[in-house]
Design a protein around this motif. Structure first.
Motif, mmCIF file in Angstrom:
data_model
loop_
_atom_site.group_PDB
_atom_site.id
_atom_site.type_symbol
_atom_site.label_atom_id
_atom_site.label_comp_id
_atom_site.label_asym_id
_atom_site.label_seq_id
_atom_site.Cartn_x
_atom_site.Cartn_y
_atom_site.Cartn_z
ATOM 1 N N TYR A 114 0.861 -1.490 0.169
ATOM 2 C CA TYR A 114 -0.312 0.124 0.080
ATOM 3 C C TYR A 114 0.847 1.697 -0.085
ATOM 4 O O TYR A 114 0.610 2.354 -1.080
ATOM 5 C CB TYR A 114 -1.170 -0.101 1.039
ATOM 6 C CG TYR A 114 -1.793 -1.067 1.110
ATOM 7 C CD1 TYR A 114 -2.297 -1.389 0.278
ATOM 8 C CD2 TYR A 114 -2.146 -2.602 2.522
ATOM 9 C CE1 TYR A 114 -3.448 -2.676 0.437
ATOM 10 C CE2 TYR A 114 -2.845 -3.367 2.342
ATOM 11 C CZ TYR A 114 -3.551 -3.313 1.610
ATOM 12 O OH TYR A 114 -4.429 -4.428 1.499
ATOM 13 N N SER A 168 2.591 1.642 -3.813
ATOM 14 C CA SER A 168 1.730 2.324 -4.537
ATOM 15 C C SER A 168 2.104 3.867 -4.232
ATOM 16 O O SER A 168 2.505 4.685 -5.388
ATOM 17 C CB SER A 168 0.517 2.022 -4.923
ATOM 18 O OG SER A 168 -0.259 1.669 -3.603
ATOM 19 N N THR A 220 -3.487 3.239 -7.414
ATOM 20 C CA THR A 220 -3.155 3.239 -5.958
ATOM 21 C C THR A 220 -4.947 2.289 -5.961
ATOM 22 O O THR A 220 -5.940 2.536 -4.726
ATOM 23 C CB THR A 220 -3.933 5.121 -5.403
ATOM 24 O OG1 THR A 220 -4.710 5.693 -6.042
ATOM 25 C CG2 THR A 220 -2.338 5.260 -5.310
ATOM 26 N N ASN A 267 -5.176 -0.594 -5.390
ATOM 27 C CA ASN A 267 -4.938 -1.627 -4.319
ATOM 28 C C ASN A 267 -6.062 -0.685 -2.918
ATOM 29 O O ASN A 267 -6.070 -1.563 -1.245
ATOM 30 C CB ASN A 267 -4.121 -1.809 -4.220
ATOM 31 C CG ASN A 267 -2.841 -0.849 -4.006
ATOM 32 O OD1 ASN A 267 -2.733 0.053 -4.027
ATOM 33 N ND2 ASN A 267 -2.212 -1.465 -2.969
ATOM 34 N N LEU A 268 -5.742 0.209 -2.888
ATOM 35 C CA LEU A 268 -6.214 0.828 -1.384
ATOM 36 C C LEU A 268 -7.735 1.222 -1.085
ATOM 37 O O LEU A 268 -8.027 1.276 0.016
ATOM 38 C CB LEU A 268 -5.616 2.399 -1.239
ATOM 39 C CG LEU A 268 -4.469 3.261 -0.954
ATOM 40 C CD1 LEU A 268 -3.855 4.674 -1.824
ATOM 41 C CD2 LEU A 268 -3.843 2.067 -0.033
ATOM 42 N N THR A 269 -8.307 0.371 -1.892
ATOM 43 C CA THR A 269 -9.476 0.605 -2.070
ATOM 44 C C THR A 269 -10.132 -1.092 -2.229
ATOM 45 O O THR A 269 -11.343 -1.254 -2.014
ATOM 46 C CB THR A 269 -10.503 1.591 -3.281
ATOM 47 O OG1 THR A 269 -9.730 1.344 -4.894
ATOM 48 C CG2 THR A 269 -10.506 2.892 -2.224
ATOM 49 N N PRO A 272 -2.795 -8.352 4.746
ATOM 50 C CA PRO A 272 -3.232 -7.157 5.156
ATOM 51 C C PRO A 272 -3.585 -7.339 6.624
ATOM 52 O O PRO A 272 -4.177 -7.829 6.917
ATOM 53 C CB PRO A 272 -4.268 -7.374 3.545
ATOM 54 C CG PRO A 272 -4.105 -8.394 3.648
ATOM 55 C CD PRO A 272 -2.751 -9.231 4.173
ATOM 56 N N SER A 292 1.602 2.410 4.716
ATOM 57 C CA SER A 292 -0.105 3.035 3.905
ATOM 58 C C SER A 292 0.017 4.411 3.825
ATOM 59 O O SER A 292 1.098 5.355 3.954
ATOM 60 C CB SER A 292 -1.306 2.728 4.846
ATOM 61 O OG SER A 292 -2.509 2.933 3.781
ATOM 62 N N ILE A 343 -3.113 -1.459 5.727
ATOM 63 C CA ILE A 343 -2.067 -1.086 5.777
ATOM 64 C C ILE A 343 -1.042 -2.857 5.720
ATOM 65 O O ILE A 343 -2.358 -4.019 5.959
ATOM 66 C CB ILE A 343 -1.688 -0.809 7.308
ATOM 67 C CG1 ILE A 343 -1.929 -2.141 8.325
ATOM 68 C CG2 ILE A 343 -1.992 0.275 7.254
ATOM 69 C CD1 ILE A 343 -1.856 -0.853 9.631
ATOM 70 N N GLN A 344 -0.766 -2.992 5.169
ATOM 71 C CA GLN A 344 0.809 -4.085 5.574
ATOM 72 C C GLN A 344 1.845 -3.165 5.486
ATOM 73 O O GLN A 344 2.679 -2.891 4.885
ATOM 74 C CB GLN A 344 0.219 -4.841 4.213
ATOM 75 C CG GLN A 344 1.922 -6.213 4.495
ATOM 76 C CD GLN A 344 0.857 -7.057 2.882
ATOM 77 O OE1 GLN A 344 -0.362 -7.078 2.260
ATOM 78 N NE2 GLN A 344 1.541 -8.192 2.167
#
Length: 322
Positions: A29, A32, A98, A100-102, A147, A167, A182-183
């Motif tokens: 996260y 990106s 981005t 992957n954030l949603t 995640p 993140s 977050i990861q």
């Protein structure tokens, strides 16, 4: 690099003002967001160069080229066409980068509710039904390579949760619950900070995320969930008589205050005061005795009426909670 005021990463002993590598992502996260940040910087530099070149031509390029630069065609191209193209490219690329954030995280992902307080963080590990199964404060433990979904809330004013290497930044708004994944790809310690001015000691509202190997994390959580109250009876009595139990909670005891940070695991935390002091006996005594001299404006009153012996007893009792 970005200068921020919170615990130095990788250092479990000494929180201090340090340079935290915000352009050094430690998870997908943050990765990106970092790529997008570099792209924005490159585009901004390109636009700046175009503007500077146009300015140079307007000043020193002669009357003929100056008239062309100030003509209707140049205004349409430079004032409308260029911004439209640049902003469209940024929008499309940014959204695709981005996404992957949603995107939904696996249903089995760990969920943690983090609540912004003046000026610390309440942390609640949630069970499968979304209920708090374990409560902590000012630090978060997560399994590496997996995640984790954060539910962000605020109990008072607008805060903003930001762990740069894991993140993006997301605001914590009273009456609203925002979601942030977050990861951390590998085990480590990652510093965080409130990134929205929230009054008073805002700059001293730090946060720590500790990523563990999955097997180690499972053992840690199992041990904490079976935790039993510790410390001397004298310390417990002093904790109650001084009014600490009115503001602080210790699981398994009659201390159920919710105004201040949960102290169930206070002795095992890396820092005190939301990431501004190393957690040891001396700093704990100083914080209990007069936290206002350390973090002016925080909501814990000084306890200067305690004798040295009482302060030591109370400190040892709190430090025994692990």
């Amino acid at each position: 690099m970005w200068r921020l005021s919170f615990m130095q990463e990788g250092n479990s002993e000494l929180p201090e003002k340090s340079i935290v590598p915000v352009f050094d992502p430690a998870g997908p996260y943050a990765g990106s967001i970092t790529i997008l940040s570099w792209f924005l910087i490159a585009m901004a530099c390109g636009v700046l160069l175009i503007v500077l070149a146009s300015l140079w031509v307007a000043l020193f390029g002669g009357e003929r080229i100056g008239k062309k630069l100030g003509g209707a065609k140049a205004v349409w191209i430079g004032g409308i066409g260029l911004p439209v193209v640049v902003l469209t490219v940024l929008l499309v690329y940014g959204l695709s980068l981005t996404r992957n954030l949603t995107e939904p995280v696996p249903r089995t992902a760990m969920r943690v509710r983090i609540t912004g307080e003046m000026w610390w963080w309440r942390v609640a590990y949630l069970d499968g039904q979304g209920r708090p199964a374990m409560i902590d404060a000012n630090e978060l433990h997560i399994p590496a390579g997996q995640p984790v979904l954060l539910e962000l809330e605020s109990n008072d004013v607008v805060h903003s949760f930001w762990v740069p290497r894991l993140s993006g930044k997301l605001d914590m708004v009273p009456g609203r619950r925002n979601i942030l994944p977050i990861q951390a790809d590998t085990p480590g310690v990652f510093a965080g900070q409130c990134a929205e001015y929230c009054g008073g000691p805002h700059a001293l509202m730090g946060f720590v995320v500790i990523a563990h190997e999955p097997a180690e994390f499972a053992l840690l959580m199992a041990g904490q969930r079976t935790k039993r109250p510790a410390g001397s009876a004298e310390g417990a009595a002093l904790f109650r008589s001084t009014g600490c139990a009115a503001c602080h909670r210790i699981a398994g005891t009659d201390a159920n205050g919710m105004a201040g940070p949960d102290l169930t695991y206070a002795g095992s935390r890396r820092s005190l005061g939301a990431g501004i002091l190393p957690n040891n006996r001396g700093t704990m005594m100083g914080w209990i005795g007069d936290s206002q001299s350390i973090k002016p404006g925080n909501r814990m009153p000084p306890y200067k009426m305690l004798s040295a012996a009482q302060l030591q007893t109370l400190t040892d009792y709190v430090r025994a909670q692990k």
